[in-house]
Design a protein around this motif. Structure first.
Motif, PDB file in Angstrom:
ATOM      1  N   CYS A 136       0.997  -1.523  -0.018  1.00 49.33           N
ATOM      2  CA  CYS A 136      -0.039   0.259  -0.076  1.00 49.33           C
ATOM      3  C   CYS A 136       0.717   0.884   0.219  1.00 49.33           C
ATOM      4  O   CYS A 136       0.197   2.001  -0.317  1.00 49.33           O
ATOM      5  CB  CYS A 136      -0.876   0.029   1.234  1.00 49.33           C
ATOM      6  N   LYS A 137       1.573   1.229   0.984  1.00 49.57           N
ATOM      7  CA  LYS A 137       3.160   2.566   1.070  1.00 49.57           C
ATOM      8  C   LYS A 137       3.524   2.774  -0.906  1.00 49.57           C
ATOM      9  O   LYS A 137       4.156   3.532  -0.721  1.00 49.57           O
ATOM     10  CB  LYS A 137       4.282   1.676   1.806  1.00 49.57           C
ATOM     11  N   PHE A 138       3.903   1.667  -0.921  1.00 48.92           N
ATOM     12  CA  PHE A 138       4.031   1.217  -2.510  1.00 48.92           C
ATOM     13  C   PHE A 138       3.799   2.284  -3.511  1.00 48.92           C
ATOM     14  O   PHE A 138       4.246   2.645  -4.559  1.00 48.92           O
ATOM     15  CB  PHE A 138       4.794  -0.014  -2.923  1.00 48.92           C
ATOM     16  N   LEU A 139       2.656   1.954  -4.103  1.00 47.39           N
ATOM     17  CA  LEU A 139       1.460   2.576  -4.423  1.00 47.39           C
ATOM     18  C   LEU A 139       0.632   3.536  -4.191  1.00 47.39           C
ATOM     19  O   LEU A 139       1.029   4.983  -5.933  1.00 47.39           O
ATOM     20  CB  LEU A 139      -0.458   2.104  -4.128  1.00 47.39           C
ATOM     21  N   GLU A 140       1.753   4.520  -3.324  1.00 38.88           N
ATOM     22  CA  GLU A 140       1.776   5.301  -3.693  1.00 38.88           C
ATOM     23  C   GLU A 140       2.956   6.477  -3.554  1.00 38.88           C
ATOM     24  O   GLU A 140       2.325   7.831  -3.910  1.00 38.88           O
ATOM     25  CB  GLU A 140       2.091   6.140  -0.819  1.00 38.88           C
ATOM     26  N   THR A 141       4.052   6.005  -3.701  1.00 39.62           N
ATOM     27  CA  THR A 141       5.107   6.109  -4.525  1.00 39.62           C
ATOM     28  C   THR A 141       4.754   6.357  -5.654  1.00 39.62           C
ATOM     29  O   THR A 141       5.220   7.133  -7.262  1.00 39.62           O
ATOM     30  CB  THR A 141       6.273   5.257  -3.914  1.00 39.62           C
ATOM     31  N   LEU A 142       3.886   5.548  -6.754  1.00 36.48           N
ATOM     32  CA  LEU A 142       3.402   5.910  -8.266  1.00 36.48           C
ATOM     33  C   LEU A 142       2.258   6.932  -8.492  1.00 36.48           C
ATOM     34  O   LEU A 142       1.494   7.044  -7.767  1.00 36.48           O
ATOM     35  CB  LEU A 142       3.090   4.310  -8.330  1.00 36.48           C
ATOM     36  N   ASN A 143       2.469   7.225  -9.804  1.00 34.53           N
ATOM     37  CA  ASN A 143       1.101   8.055 -10.601  1.00 34.53           C
ATOM     38  C   ASN A 143      -0.119   7.381 -10.944  1.00 34.53           C
ATOM     39  O   ASN A 143       0.140   6.251 -11.448  1.00 34.53           O
ATOM     40  CB  ASN A 143       1.717   8.573 -11.315  1.00 34.53           C
ATOM     41  N   ALA A 144      -1.326   7.292 -10.919  1.00 34.90           N
ATOM     42  CA  ALA A 144      -1.962   6.715 -11.197  1.00 34.90           C
ATOM     43  C   ALA A 144      -2.142   6.640 -13.098  1.00 34.90           C
ATOM     44  O   ALA A 144      -2.190   7.570 -13.331  1.00 34.90           O
ATOM     45  CB  ALA A 144      -3.441   7.492 -11.254  1.00 34.90           C
ATOM     46  N   PRO A 145      -3.185   5.943 -13.054  1.00 38.46           N
ATOM     47  CA  PRO A 145      -3.360   4.527 -13.048  1.00 38.46           C
ATOM     48  C   PRO A 145      -2.635   2.979 -12.307  1.00 38.46           C
ATOM     49  O   PRO A 145      -1.391   3.466 -12.852  1.00 38.46           O
ATOM     50  CB  PRO A 145      -4.135   4.097 -14.200  1.00 38.46           C
ATOM     51  N   TYR A 146      -2.970   2.801 -11.415  1.00 47.00           N
ATOM     52  CA  TYR A 146      -1.914   1.782 -10.602  1.00 47.00           C
ATOM     53  C   TYR A 146      -2.310   0.320 -11.141  1.00 47.00           C
ATOM     54  O   TYR A 146      -3.210  -0.284 -11.316  1.00 47.00           O
ATOM     55  CB  TYR A 146      -2.856   1.263  -9.016  1.00 47.00           C
ATOM     56  N   VAL A 147      -1.681  -0.022 -11.305  1.00 40.10           N
ATOM     57  CA  VAL A 147      -1.732  -1.698 -12.194  1.00 40.10           C
ATOM     58  C   VAL A 147      -1.194  -3.178 -11.482  1.00 40.10           C
ATOM     59  O   VAL A 147      -0.383  -2.878 -10.796  1.00 40.10           O
ATOM     60  CB  VAL A 147      -0.185  -2.304 -13.402  1.00 40.10           C
ATOM     61  N   LEU A 148      -1.743  -3.954 -11.049  1.00 42.90           N
ATOM     62  CA  LEU A 148      -1.724  -4.883 -10.137  1.00 42.90           C
ATOM     63  C   LEU A 148      -2.275  -6.491 -10.853  1.00 42.90           C
ATOM     64  O   LEU A 148      -2.712  -6.043 -11.114  1.00 42.90           O
ATOM     65  CB  LEU A 148      -2.965  -5.214  -9.081  1.00 42.90           C
ATOM     66  N   LYS A 149      -1.121  -7.030 -10.624  1.00 44.99           N
ATOM     67  CA  LYS A 149      -0.855  -8.419 -10.921  1.00 44.99           C
ATOM     68  C   LYS A 149      -0.692  -9.990 -10.349  1.00 44.99           C
ATOM     69  O   LYS A 149       0.154  -9.549  -9.877  1.00 44.99           O
ATOM     70  CB  LYS A 149       0.078  -8.990 -12.359  1.00 44.99           C
ATOM     71  N   ALA A 150      -1.649 -10.574 -10.009  1.00 45.62           N
ATOM     72  CA  ALA A 150      -1.682 -11.862  -9.382  1.00 45.62           C
ATOM     73  C   ALA A 150      -0.563 -12.495  -9.824  1.00 45.62           C
ATOM     74  O   ALA A 150      -0.590 -12.745 -11.101  1.00 45.62           O
ATOM     75  CB  ALA A 150      -2.842 -12.866  -9.735  1.00 45.62           C
ATOM     76  N   ASP A 151       0.512 -12.956  -9.664  1.00 44.48           N
ATOM     77  CA  ASP A 151       1.948 -13.321  -9.682  1.00 44.48           C
ATOM     78  C   ASP A 151       1.639 -14.746 -10.727  1.00 44.48           C
ATOM     79  O   ASP A 151       1.926 -15.254 -12.067  1.00 44.48           O
ATOM     80  CB  ASP A 151       2.060 -13.741  -8.265  1.00 44.48           C
ATOM     81  N   GLY A 152       0.124 -16.004  -9.843  1.00 46.18           N
ATOM     82  CA  GLY A 152       0.377 -17.179 -10.922  1.00 46.18           C
ATOM     83  C   GLY A 152      -0.601 -16.714 -11.938  1.00 46.18           C
ATOM     84  O   GLY A 152      -1.470 -15.747 -12.485  1.00 46.18           O
ATOM     85  N   LEU A 153      -1.599 -17.879 -12.460  1.00 48.51           N
ATOM     86  CA  LEU A 153      -2.250 -18.211 -12.911  1.00 48.51           C
ATOM     87  C   LEU A 153      -3.440 -17.979 -13.189  1.00 48.51           C
ATOM     88  O   LEU A 153      -3.891 -18.320 -12.067  1.00 48.51           O
ATOM     89  CB  LEU A 153      -2.049 -19.893 -14.144  1.00 48.51           C
ATOM     90  N   ALA A 154      -4.421 -16.877 -13.459  1.00 57.32           N
ATOM     91  CA  ALA A 154      -5.379 -16.189 -13.321  1.00 57.32           C
ATOM     92  C   ALA A 154      -6.287 -16.286 -14.511  1.00 57.32           C
ATOM     93  O   ALA A 154      -7.377 -15.524 -15.073  1.00 57.32           O
ATOM     94  CB  ALA A 154      -5.173 -15.101 -12.497  1.00 57.32           C
TER      95      ALA A 154
END
Length: 425
Positions: A136-154
């Motif tokens: 969550c803290k790392f997200l604060e260092t980025l500009n929008a939009p925010y990209v979240l990726k599940a590590d495994g197969l989804a």
């Protein structure tokens, strides 16, 4: 010769269609296949991840080559299973080793590979349930939009792109703590957002040399104008009009060559397809992700544009002689439009009778989520049901033909996007 193709989607129907064009393929088995493959090959009702059943079938039918369509058996190590079994070791299997398949099986592994081999990609970090607040803290260092990726197969659905910081934090907690994507999101990669237009580059490699197949661009969102939920893909166009000679040269020198060379340097056995998901930022290509098999629905436009004998290419891959085979490409454009079940990618019904196949002209209908019912009728059996592929002098002409033929097909609740290629004009 007898060939076994593993998988059941539109990708596998397109691969089956192409394999059967080779005089070298006298018999084709597809496991488990669909109603489309049943019409041109022999379906066998076994799971691609049931390696013992696959082995029994290979020995029983004297199969001389195995082609793996989907990612799951590759990530679970079917290549290594064959190589370690003295009865199977000499049979060519088209697909990477288990370690090679980690390029798709683990987003973190892929990012580490990209950074190690200095291949252009977005900045990133990865987090687990224990480090969720750090995330969550790392997200604060980025500009929008925010990209979240599940590590495994989804199943192509484990990527979220969010504009609101608080929503991104909530979704990160949902993925890591709430297990939104199950085991696939036990670890989550957070990436810097790259702003550009996406395309896919497909490479066939024997681990030493490589061939670059036709480029394609697919459309992931369910809604027109690329809105709504992510799907497995709603349509595709090949070639990609903006991927000119200069841009393709950048892709080859900055991405394809160091990828194949990186696999070799790292001692990773890899004989099969590399699907490189790219984004064009300005005039430069960056890697978004690797997949270790052909894409779907991209296969439904790439295979029709391949003039070369696919079985011959696969033999060259198996024998590390790919550099000796010429790759011929059809100069025409190809497009495909995916017809899906109403409600997809969420809840949808199966078993809907599909009609109109006999009225199709000047298009190829590849089956995805279909099966034959007890009476031999084709019925829907999945979210993505059919892919209607057409040729044209350009993508506009090809897409027009696909839409004209879709009008002849019918099943209850069917839905398709009417704007494939909208962002290329």
């Amino acid at each position: 010769m007898t060939i076994l193709l593993l998988g059941s989607g539109g990708r596998e129907h397109a691969l089956a269609w192409k394999l059967l064009k080779s005089p070298l393929c006298t018999k084709l088995l597809v496991a488990p296949g669909n109603a489309g493959t049943a019409q041109i090959a022999t379906n066998v009702d076994i799971s691609p991840t049931d390696f013992a059943a696959v082995k029994a079938l290979v020995l029983e039918e004297n199969i001389e080559m195995v082609v793996v369509g989907p990612e799951d058996p590759l990530v679970e190590g079917i290549y290594d299973f064959f190589k370690a079994d003295e009865q199977l070791a000499e049979i060519p299997l088209i697909g990477p080793s288990k370690l090679g398949a980690k390029l798709e099986g683990s987003k973190e592994f892929a990012k580490e590979f990209l950074i190690k081999h200095q291949i252009p990609t977005a900045a990133y970090d990865s987090f687990t349930a224990e480090t969720v607040e750090k995330g969550c803290k790392f997200l604060e260092t980025l500009n929008a939009p925010y990209v979240l990726k599940a590590d495994g197969l989804a199943a192509g659905k484990g990527v979220l792109i969010l504009n609101d910081l608080e929503e991104a934090k909530t979704e990160l907690r949902n993925m890591l703590v709430g297990q939104k994507f199950g085991a696939a999101s036990a670890k989550v990669v957070i990436e810097e957002f790259l702003d550009g237009i996406e395309l896919s580059c497909f490479v066939l490699t024997d681990g030493i040399s490589y061939k670059i197949l036709p480029t394609a661009k697919d459309y992931k969102r369910i809604g027109e104008g690329d809105t709504g939920l992510n799907t497995g893909g709603m349509g595709a166009v090949s070639p990609v009009p903006f991927a000119d000679h200069v841009f393709m040269e950048k892709i080859e020198t900055r991405i394809v060559m160091p990828t194949v060379e990186g696999l070799r340097k790292d001692g990773i056995e890899y004989k099969g397809f590399i699907f490189i998901g790219l984004i064009k930022v300005g005039n430069d290509p960056f890697v978004i992700e690797y997949n270790v098999r052909m894409g779907d629905p991209e296969t439904e436009v790439v295979m029709p544009r391949l003039k070369s004998d696919l079985v011959q290419l696969f033999f060259a891959v198996a024998n590390e002689r790919l550099d000796e085979v010429a790759l011929e490409i059809d100069h025409r454009a190809a497009t495909t439009v995916m017809i899906v079940s109403g409600g997809y990618p969420e809840e949808y019904e199966k078993g809907k009778l599909i009609t109109g196949f006999d009225e199709i002209s000047d298009s190829i209908v590849f089956h995805a989520g279909t099966k034959l019912d007890a009476a031999g009728n084709v019925v829907s059996n999945g979210g993505r049901v059919l892919a209607v592929t057409s040729y044209g002098n350009d993508y506009e002409e090809a897409i027009k033909k696909s839409y004209q033929n879709i009008d002849k097909l019918h099943f209850d609740t069917m839905y398709y996007r009417k704007d494939i290629g909208f962002d290329l004009a």
